[in-house]
Design an enzyme around this catalytic site. Structure first.
Site, short mmCIF file in Angstrom:
data_model
loop_
_atom_site.label_atom_id
_atom_site.label_comp_id
_atom_site.label_asym_id
_atom_site.label_seq_id
_atom_site.Cartn_x
_atom_site.Cartn_y
_atom_site.Cartn_z
N GLU A 168 41.55 40.04 41.84
CA GLU A 168 40.87 39.69 40.59
C GLU A 168 39.59 38.89 40.81
O GLU A 168 38.65 39.01 40.04
CB GLU A 168 41.83 38.91 39.69
CG GLU A 168 41.35 38.74 38.27
CD GLU A 168 42.46 38.42 37.31
OE1 GLU A 168 42.21 37.60 36.40
OE2 GLU A 168 43.58 38.96 37.45
N ASP A 228 45.95 39.28 39.24
CA ASP A 228 46.94 38.32 38.76
C ASP A 228 48.03 39.03 37.97
O ASP A 228 47.78 40.05 37.30
CB ASP A 228 46.27 37.27 37.87
CG ASP A 228 45.32 36.37 38.65
OD1 ASP A 228 45.40 36.36 39.89
OD2 ASP A 228 44.51 35.68 38.02
N TYR A 234 51.07 30.23 40.05
CA TYR A 234 50.19 30.71 38.98
C TYR A 234 50.29 29.79 37.76
O TYR A 234 51.39 29.51 37.27
CB TYR A 234 50.59 32.13 38.60
CG TYR A 234 49.57 32.84 37.75
CD1 TYR A 234 48.27 33.00 38.20
CD2 TYR A 234 49.91 33.37 36.52
CE1 TYR A 234 47.32 33.67 37.43
CE2 TYR A 234 48.97 34.04 35.75
CZ TYR A 234 47.68 34.18 36.21
OH TYR A 234 46.74 34.84 35.45
#
Length: 826
Positions: free
Chosen positions: A7, A102, A316
């Site tokens: 990403e 992600d 995350y």
């Protein structure tokens, strides 16, 4: 060739380093970093490299009716041409591709966009890998167990893009055109933005409508053996203890009685022990709240956390989960911190405990774990101050969730003073438990001595405090995000961005956020003419519909069609009220620019902007009244609440980044300039020899001070001088310029300005901006982020679109980009 797509560029670099065991090398393709080793290439995107928009024929606001946008075609176009070209070239050469974006709705959509770009070039196999932290263990495991792209999850993200585009563009254009507010000052409306704004405006209304009530509280210092502690008067109010006295006469009567009693007899002593449970693991909302208590805005906290995630130090940061997964081994994770200078002692102490059982929150999801450290430890020197502070917060929150509960000893003492009850509540931390490793939760103690029933205590002092009930507090950013979550407004990935956008659009100011007059006008117009625009029910319903797409229970087409039908109904409400809406907004827009009465005609003085972009004060009675006042040439004016007593005119602050200053009352500044006389100090460096011009200290009507030539306008030579302080002209002269050295007296220490010419040259050298990191607020990490999206030097930044940069660079707002561009222009 195997092609891996991530990403962001920093994620690509990190994954390449792990998979290649440090052997990857960097090559450039169309200005994009590509990491290579053997037959593998890794390329990082910049978030979305394509975007949704309307076809070009809908671009002109004046030629297209806003309602036409509802059913207009949606097209996808590249937003990062260089990255798209690089990806397409790599795709043509690859034999297989792996999407490693992600793992959330937005990441899946970015992965789908990459999937489509690859498919346009080749039909090679494309796999999807997912991980919650970019650590060696998780990355290797993810690549050993690839999966397929979740097209339902991606479709949910695509539906959000389409719905937000249609709602935002159609309503923004309608309101802006109605109010004749175009250009950079257009009126922004959004599906999630507007209900959030209404929350802030509604709270401000509560505050403004609040009618305070007077009440009184009584306190007495009780002493035992010289040790004093505070007790408070209370009385029985239908079975409940009440401390507030609503009748002043009663309060004064009780005060006199207690003050005259001299002693108080202890009538009750109650001891108890309370267990204080450790906190639940961090989800996104709880993390933002905790970071907010350290002074971080929601946007800044998430930006730092994402940098830590990409570096492999934390998991995350976008998650609703508050329950650790079964495969998390808290013992092993604690072991990773043993030996660490910052955390080793606490980690070892936790491992010495009898049993390590993490706490559990109320929300359990299966996408990402709660936010916690990965066990890969950075050294203190590897992180910026902000990164270390956020990292320590996350580490210590994990420590707290596996720590023991704290134990408090509570002591309640009630004493009687001439028939009136006084109470004191003491607490002492007996077992610190999680407080020993998590200093962010309050562990303050309150001292009350161990007295016994029947004891007589001296009344050392009595206070009668007059107070008023207080209005509700404004939402802080973290509390606002919690409320959005409770109402189903936005998602964990978007809420902090929505708050930041409200600041960028000029809808809120200060912290906690306070709505501007523009915000109140937009909400009032929507409530009066189209309540759906600011209804949390509407946006929550669409959020639920998008979640249904992700679960395979609805389709993108059905949900976007439903949103179009909703918007059609909104426009039916708006269409007949267009003129009334425009008048309402135009009048309200003046409020943020209104300064006070015009001295010549009595109409309002307003902050205005000339065609050339400079700001000035003009009369709302123009053209019948042409009264004007200048404003400083530096910065953007902000009207303050402070009002000049002499002129009944609001003070003005000039926002200019690090050079921001308060201009004060514009009329006072103009009067001071007219009353001041020029003070010649020496020959003009430009025309002194040829025409006899002199350099003189001058005060301008805009409030600025300068050393300018007395032959102005024939000679325009001038040098800026400080706006504040008394300027002393000394007898010491500059050998180079034959001018006296100046001293500015402002504050405790005089400022030795020196020769005005030399001083200005030094200032120019100090202010010179030679690279990105010379700009205010741009450090190495931000410079890297800017370079990752193609802004490699000052020229790139100067020509960039602020909104586009803000959308592509996490943690950078459009207003910040515009400030940097203003700094370059200055």
């Amino acid at each position: 060739m195997r092609l891996i797509i991530t990403e962001k560029n920093n994620a690509a670099r990190r994954i390449a380093e792990i998979l290649s065991e440090g052997s990857a090398r960097t090559e450039q393709r169309h200005g994009v970093d590509v990491y290579r080793w053997g037959d593998t290439r890794v390329v990082g995107l910049s978030g979305h490299v394509v975007g949704v928009d309307f076809p070009p024929e809908y671009a002109d606001w004046r030629d297209v009716e806003p309602v036409e946008l509802i059913d207009a075609d949606i097209v996808t176009t590249p937003t990062q041409e260089n990255i798209v070209r690089a990806l397409r070239e790599l795709a043509r050469r690859c034999d297989e591709a792996v999407i490693a974006t992600d793992y959330d709705r937005e990441g899946e959509l970015i992965g789908k966009e990459a999937h489509e770009l690859i498919r346009a070039e080749t039909d090679v196999p494309i796999e999807r890998v997912r991980f919650s932290s970019i650590t060696e263990r998780e990355v290797l495991e993810a690549f050993q167990n690839p999966d397929d792209l979740d097209f339902d999850l991606a479709a949910a993200g695509e539906a959000r893009q389409i719905i937000d585009l249609i709602w935002g563009a159609a309503l923004t254009r309608f309101l802006s055109l109605s109010a004749r507010q175009l250009g950079e000052d257009f009126i922004s409306v959004g599906r999630v933005q507007s209900p959030t704004l209404k929350l802030i405006v509604d709270r401000e209304r509560e505050i403004e409508a609040f009618d305070p009530e007077d009440y009184w509280e009584l306190f007495a210092d009780l002493a035992e053996d010289g040790e004093a502690f505070e007790a408070q008067y209370f009385y029985d109010d239908e079975g409940k203890e009440a401390e507030r006295v609503w009748d002043e006469a009663v309060a004064e009567s009780v005060y006199e009685a207690i003050a005259g009693a001299g002693v108080a007899t202890v009538t009750e002593v109650r001891r108890r022990t309370r267990t204080d449970a450790p906190p639940a693991p961090f989800n996104t909302t709880a993390f933002i709240g905790a970071a907010g208590s350290l002074g971080y805005s929601a946007q800044r906290a998430m930006s730092v956390a994402e940098d830590l995630y990409t570096a492999g130090y934390v998991t995350y940061p976008r998650t609703d989960n508050t329950v650790y997964p079964d495969d998390l081994e808290p013992d092993a994770l604690l072991e990773a911190f043993v030996g660490s200078r910052a955390f080793g002692e606490d980690a070892a102490a936790l491992l010495d405990g009898e049993e390590i059982e993490p706490t559990r929150g109320e929300e359990e999801t299966t996408d990402h774990p709660p936010i916690h450290p990965t066990g890969e430890l950075p050294s203190r020197g590897e992180l910026s101050e902000a990164e270390w502070e956020i990292y320590e917060l996350i580490v210590r929150r994990f420590f707290a969730t596996v720590a023991e509960p704290a134990t408090w000893a509570h002591l309640r003492v009630v004493a009687d003073a001439d028939g009136h009850a006084l109470k004191a509540n003491g607490k002492r931390l007996v077992e610190p438990g999680y407080h020993a490793v998590y200093p962010y939760a309050s562990a303050s103690e309150t001292f009350v001595p161990a007295v016994e029933e029947g004891e007589e205590l001296a009344i050392a002092d009595v206070e009668l405090a007059a107070k008023q009930t207080q209005p509700p507090r404004r939402y802080g950013q973290s509390r606002l995000i919690e409320t959005m979550e409770d109402l189903g407004i936005g998602t964990k990935a978007t809420r902090h961005n929505i708050v930041e956008k409200l600041y960028d659009r000029g809808y809120v100011e200060n912290d906690p956020p306070r709505p501007t007059a523009l915000a109140e006008a937009v909400v009032e117009a929507a409530e009066q003419f189209a309540d759906h625009v600011v209804s949390e029910d509407m946006t929550a319903q669409l959020e639920a519909d998008m979640a249904a797409i992700a679960d395979g229970e609805a389709t993108l087409e059905a949900v976007t069609d439903e949103s179009r039908e909703m918007l059609e109904r909104v426009f039916e409400e708006l269409r007949e009220s267009r003129e009334a809406i425009g008048d309402h907004l135009q009048e309200s827009l003046k409020a943020d620019r209104r300064l006070g009465p015009c001295p010549e005609c009595g109409e309002d003085l307003l902050v205005r902007q000339s065609r050339g972009g400079s700001y000035f004060v003009g009369c709302d009675g123009f053209p019948d009244c042409r009264f004007t006042l200048p404003l400083p040439s530096t910065g953007e004016p902000l009207v303050l609440e402070e009002v000049c007593e002499e002129h009944d005119t609001h003070h003005v602050k000039m926002l200019a980044g690090r050079d921001t200053f308060v201009h004060g009352c514009p009329r006072c500044a103009a009067d001071a300039a007219e009353e001041s006389e020029d003070r010649p100090i020496g020959p003009c460096p430009e025309c002194g020899e040829s025409h006899g011009g002199e350099l003189a200290i001058k005060r301008l009507r805009s409030g600025n001070r300068l050393a300018g030539c007395t032959r102005y306008p024939d000679c325009e030579y001038s040098l800026p001088l400080p706006r504040r302080g008394d300027i002393e002209v000394t007898d010491t002269y500059c050998e180079d310029h034959d001018l006296p050295e100046l001293v500015v007296h402002s504050g405790d220490e005089p400022w030795e300005l020196g020769c005005p010419v030399c001083n200005y040259h030094e200032y120019q050298a100090e202010q010179a901006v030679d690279d990105l990191e010379d700009l205010t607020g741009v450090g190495a990490a931000t410079a890297d982020k800017l370079e990752a999206v193609g802004i490699e030097d000052l020229a790139d930044l100067e020509g960039a679109d602020a909104e586009t940069v803000a959308a592509e660079v996490q943690g950078v707002s459009a207003s910040q980009v515009r400030e940097w561009q203003s700094e370059l222009a200055g």
